[in-house]
Design an enzyme around this catalytic site. Structure first.
Site: not given
Ligand code: DGL
Length: 261
Positions: A11, A43-44, A74-76, A184-186
């Site tokens: 992630d 990362y987004g 991570c979705n991104t 988003c995982t968070h």
């Molecule tokens: N963990 C990322 C997700 O699930 C989001 C966090 C990021 O922007 O790095 O999209």
């Protein structure tokens, strides 16, 4: 033995622990090696090339740990899976596909997706849902700040709530979705605040569907671990304290070791 190898999880930061929690619930005997790139999070707000490059570094790291599969929490990062998902000798599981399948199976009329701006702009959820059912309306709402507000570990609840309120209001102005994907995982870490601004809405945590998909793959391929003496090895490019806090909040029971790399 192949089944004693670890599950690799990656992630951009701490958010992937929400997947670790679901993996622990479904497969309590698995060893997990986790990498979170907190130094480069979020990362987004990065470019696609940047995200793919950083992701490949994490996959190489997991490869050295002799993993049997890699789960991209991570979705991104998962929205770009076509650019790295077939480059390795072990399977790589994204998070968007199983959550999209769940929405299709539920036969909802409309669904909201709260995620990073990158994930929303990628339209990956729209594509994977509408590939299977063109009648489902998918409404995305992206946040630039929420993932990093959670990832930085200060848990500034006022700022987090402000951001959630803003994006819930924006989304619900555009649609009447009774189902919203926390893309988003968070975000599942602060699910109660989403519920505050969307009472009665079914908030979908994609990590649950991803963990189910991984379990059925391991079962089908005789790869489930039967060793009760296992542990979680967590590596971060940032600091360890947010992990320590969050492992407690999520009530993860497995013994763990956290290292900065
Ligand atoms: N963990 C990322 C997700 O699930 C989001 C966090 C990021 O922007 O790095 O999209």
């Amino acid at each position: 033995m192949e089944n004693r190898k670890k599950i690799g999880v990656l992630d951009s930061g701490v958010g992937g622990l929400t997947l670790v929690k679901e993996l622990e619930k479904l497969m309590p005997n698995e060893d997990i090696v986790y990498i979170g790139d907190n130094k480069n999070c979020p990362y987004g707000n990065r470019t696609a090339d940047d995200i793919v490059g950083l992701t490949k570094n994490m996959i190489e790291f997991l490869k050295e740990q002799e993993v049997k599969i890699v789960a991209v929490a991570c979705n991104t990062i998962s929205s770009l899976i076509d650019r790295y998902g077939n480059d390795y000798e072990f399977p790589i599981f994204g998070i968007i596909d199983p959550a999209s399948q769940y929405v299709v199976d539920k036969e909802v009329k409309e669904v909201g997706v709260l995620a990073t701006e990158f994930t929303v702009n990628s339209k990956c959820y729209n594509r994977l849902i509408n590939e299977k059912n063109t009648d489902i309306a998918v409404y995305g709402e992206g946040s630039r700040n929420l993932a990093s507000l959670i990832d930085c570990g200060e848990f500034d609840m006022e700022a987090i709530e402000e951001d959630i309120k803003l994006h819930m209001v924006n989304l619900l102005e555009r649609c009447d979705a009774k189902n919203i994907i926390l893309g988003c995982t968070h975000y599942p870490i602060v699910q109660d605040l989403f519920e505050k601004y969307g009472p009665g809405i079914n908030f979908i945590n994609p990590a649950l569907q991803q963990a189910k998909k991984i379990k059925s793959y391991l079962e089908d391929n005789n790869l489930l671990n039967d060793n009760p003496n296992h542990c979680y090895n967590i590596y971060t490019s940032g600091t360890t304290d947010t992990y320590e806090k969050l492992l407690k909040v999520l009530n993860i029971q497995t013994p763990f070791d956290i290292k900065t790399i």
